[in-house]
Design an enzyme around this catalytic site. Structure first.
Site, PDB file in Angstrom:
ATOM      1  N   GLU A 183      12.133  15.639  91.613  1.00  0.00           N
ATOM      2  CA  GLU A 183      12.020  14.205  91.866  1.00  0.00           C
ATOM      3  C   GLU A 183      11.202  13.960  93.125  1.00  0.00           C
ATOM      4  O   GLU A 183      10.368  13.062  93.185  1.00  0.00           O
ATOM      5  CB  GLU A 183      13.422  13.586  92.012  1.00  0.00           C
ATOM      6  N   GLU A 184      11.441  14.795  94.141  1.00  0.00           N
ATOM      7  CA  GLU A 184      10.831  14.573  95.462  1.00  0.00           C
ATOM      8  C   GLU A 184       9.322  14.800  95.460  1.00  0.00           C
ATOM      9  O   GLU A 184       8.633  14.399  96.389  1.00  0.00           O
ATOM     10  CB  GLU A 184      11.496  15.488  96.509  1.00  0.00           C
ATOM     11  N   HIS A 186      15.850  13.186 104.353  1.00  0.00           N
ATOM     12  CA  HIS A 186      14.630  13.998 104.451  1.00  0.00           C
ATOM     13  C   HIS A 186      14.545  14.737 105.783  1.00  0.00           C
ATOM     14  O   HIS A 186      13.462  15.054 106.256  1.00  0.00           O
ATOM     15  CB  HIS A 186      13.367  13.162 104.186  1.00  0.00           C
ATOM     16  N   ASP A 200      20.385  13.665  99.785  1.00  0.00           N
ATOM     17  CA  ASP A 200      19.416  13.091  98.840  1.00  0.00           C
ATOM     18  C   ASP A 200      18.916  14.234  97.949  1.00  0.00           C
ATOM     19  O   ASP A 200      18.024  14.962  98.340  1.00  0.00           O
ATOM     20  CB  ASP A 200      18.286  12.429  99.624  1.00  0.00           C
ATOM     21  N   HIS A 210      19.083  13.556  90.851  1.00  0.00           N
ATOM     22  CA  HIS A 210      18.151  14.684  90.946  1.00  0.00           C
ATOM     23  C   HIS A 210      18.736  15.817  91.781  1.00  0.00           C
ATOM     24  O   HIS A 210      19.423  15.597  92.772  1.00  0.00           O
ATOM     25  CB  HIS A 210      16.767  14.252  91.418  1.00  0.00           C
TER      26      HIS A 210
END
Lengths: 340, 333
Positions: free
Chosen positions: A197-198, A308, A167, A60
């Protein structure tokens, strides 16, 4: 490796244009077909040596971030999270709104009441300051709905890298590397760079109907959780131990034959690897499995600390071992063959 | 039917590791279906009969369980839940692994205070599984990371009631198997989906009907029976009062049309039934309602005491009632 370029780019969920254009430009000449779908997923086909089956390899493009929700009279901005963000990590961080740099502020330590520091901030007590002194000034440059991203310079030290958005720019970079080096897939392989995606595996929801693959492999960057204050037995993964292989995560138990095939492939090629040892958090694999006729999917991840946040850390050997494992899986094609 | 329920509930089949249950179902159905297939997610789909009307019956094959996530130096296992398993429910219980071996669940705590605190706020980070291993190597050999386990529990008959682990939802599987065995289909093509991975989020059923496109779906699952001391007072369902026709739960509202026809068929054939409104939980009906353009779906529930425990209790009359109602419903077209 494009980890530096990709991680320094802004691409909060729903705002992945820069990342997409960068990737598209790099791979256009290396693939047989390339397109962008309605939601913004970048889909590139690399033809295989054999026919009849199809593989999707996905990473992603989006990262977690913030979005401006209100402009105040003093020119400061309120915001909301986009994706999973712990508000306690925000005070003092540098952020970017469009091309403007700002900081997330909170009361100075002198002004905090006793005990206040023990409490946890929430999003409503935090503001972004871009240097404006009135809302009028602020409105000329920014607007409600503007994306806010972290600002972090990518650095490498002692075989490890630090930066934001690993990420899943880590996964994107792995797929880029594979295409750049040259890859000869066993079966038609779609390299899919997904959006949003998140915010709940949204982009991946429309991929299956367009491609109708036999199976999918998601290349992620996952939490390590190997902080020294935690018991080793409760770590999710450990930096330096190789790509993490998932048998189960939120919302999907990985097809046992796919899981075993990935483990066996790593073993037979002498690629260091580890199991993902916590089940929290989902990936696009969960969406592929529950869309249309159901695509059995596997997950391989680069472990990273402090994901994150504006500064996550990964081990470059894990990155390279992940690249090798994914490339072997694509070229051998057994991951497709274990599915009838 | 008792033997079938015993065989199905004692089988090993946590979400994603349901092979053993599928095998039993296929053996039972031999000679009673026109065909079958297994899809990439582990759904077993069977079919029988032909006709304009396509009806799909769903029951999920998986049960809740745990999975090994770590092994320590002394050979103790750390586990995480697969589906809605409570750490409280696990404490002191025996678990059975896929290889047939057994483990027991223990509680961490270095002082009495810590023990008390851990009990008060129990989580999977505070419990471990003891398989009797002498060290890491032995444990890792028999219980590698990624090994699944379920409650170690046997089927019992207690004053005519059935008790076992995994009634949720092997009792639904038993109902669908019996319907296939007994039905002489006229003008209806019947599909049976023994769906996978329901307990972790209605996974298998999300995709099972994509290629079938049935006209209607009935999911058969368990529901809370509150006829116990200080049982949930907003629930009406009781053991022995017949299959429960679900109006709604947290996930779905049953198709009004299917529900009304079920009631009508039950009344006409004098099949005892009860109505169900469940304040929590959900069934695969939701997944079918969201498949493609949307498939009308409803749920018939078997009232069950102690759901998600090693001893889930059902009344065989409710199970027989569900089978009878479905047979009459399918014959009524």
């Amino acid at each position: 490796m494009y980890l530096r370029e990709l991680s320094e780019m802004d691409g909060v969920s729903g705002n992945e244009e820069k990342v997409r254009s960068f990737i598209e430009e790099k791979i256009r000449e290396k693939v047989d077909e390339i397109s962008v779908d309605v939601l913004g997923n970048l889909i590139a086909l690399k033809k295989g040596r054999k026919g009849g089956k199809t593989l999707v390899v996905a990473a992603h493009m989006d990262e977690v971030g913030l979005i401006v929700s209100r402009i105040h009279e003093d020119g400061s901005l309120s915001f909301q999270p986009v994706g999973g963000i712990d508000p306690r990590i925000l005070p003092g961080k540098v952020v970017k709104v469009k091309d403007l740099h700002g900081v997330i502020g909170y009361k100075a330590i002198h002004l905090q009441k006793e005990g206040e520091r023990k409490g946890t901030q929430d999003f409503s007590s935090l503001r972004i300051y871009l240097g404006f002194s009135s809302d009028k000034e602020a409105r000329e440059k920014v607007s409600v709905g503007d994306y806010v991203s972290f600002v972090s310079e990518y650095r490498e030290n002692n075989g490890r890298a630090v930066g934001k958005a690993f990420d899943d720019r880590g996964g994107c970079s792995v797929l880029l590397d594979i295409l750049e080096r040259g890859v000869s897939p066993a079966y038609d392989t779609y390299f899919v760079f997904t959006v949003q995606e998140e915010t709940g595996l949204r982009g991946s929801a429309v991929v299956v109907e367009q491609i109708r693959p036999t199976c999918a492999l998601v290349v992620e960057t996952t939490t390590s959780g190997d902080n020294p204050e935690m018991d080793r037995e409760r770590w999710a993964t450990h930096l330096g131990d190789g790509p993490a292989i998932t048998f189960y995560h939120r919302g999907y138990v990985v097809h046992p034959r796919i899981f075993q095939l990935i483990v066996d492939t790593a073993k037979s090629h002498g690629i260091p690897h580890q199991m993902k040892r916590r089940s929290a958090g989902g990936t696009d694999a969960g969406r592929f499995a529950t869309t249309a006729y159901g695509v059995p999917s596997g997950v391989v991840s680069i472990p990273a600390r402090y994901i994150h946040t504006p500064n996550s850390i990964l081990d470059l050997r894990d990155y390279e071992h992940t690249r090798r494992l994914v490339q072997v899986l694509i070229e051998e094609g057994k991951i497709v063959e274990v599915i009838e | 039917m008792k033997e079938l329920v015993k065989k199905l509930t004692e089988a090993f089949g946590p979400s994603g590791r349901e092979e053993e249950v599928r095998k039993i179902i296929l053996e039972e159905l031999e000679g009673h279906v026109d065909g079958y297939r297994e899809d990439g997610l582990g759904n077993l789909v069977v079919w029988k009969g032909s006709g304009e009307r396509k009806v799909l019956l769903d029951a999920h094959v998986d049960e809740i369980g745990v999975v090994v996530t770590s092994v320590d130096d002394r050979g103790f296992l750390m586990v995480e839940p697969v589906g809605g398993v409570s750490a409280y429910m696990l404490l002191g219980k025996r678990l059975r692994f896929q290889n047939g071996k057994v483990g027991i669940v223990g509680l961490e705590g270095e002082t009495t205070d810590e023990m008390r605190e851990n009990l008060k706020n129990l989580s999977f980070d505070k419990i471990f599984v003891d398989v009797g291993a002498n060290g890491r190597e032995e444990a890792e050999k028999n219980f590698p990371i990624g090994t699944f386990a379920v409650y170690d529990a046997r089927f019992e008959e207690m004053s005519g009631k059935f008790v076992s682990k995994a009634m949720d939802d092997r009792i639904g599987c038993a109902v669908v198997v019996e319907v296939f065995k007994r039905l002489k289909p006229r003008n209806v093509q019947l599909f049976g989906v023994f769906s996978s991975q329901e307990e972790i989020g209605l996974v298998g059923a999300s995709v099972a009907a994509y290629d079938i496109l049935p006209d209607e779906v009935i999911a058969i699952d368990v529901t809370d029976a509150s006829d116990t001391p200080k049982g949930y007072k907003r629930h009406a369902m009781k053991l022995g009062e017949g299959p429960a026709l679900k109006v709604k739960d947290r996930a779905s509202i049953s198709s009004r049309r299917i529900l009304e026809r079920l009631v009508e068929v039950a009344e006409r054939n004098k099949v005892k039934y009860q109505m169900e409104v469940l304040t929590f939980g959900g069934t695969n009906a939701l997944s079918y309602q969201k498949t493609r353009h949307g498939i009308p779906a409803a749920t018939i529930s078997i009232p069950t005491r102690y759901i998600h425990s090693p001893s889930e209790m059902v009344h065989p009359d409710d199970v027989e009632g569900a089978i009878e109602l479905l047979l009459k419903y399918l014959e009524a077209s």
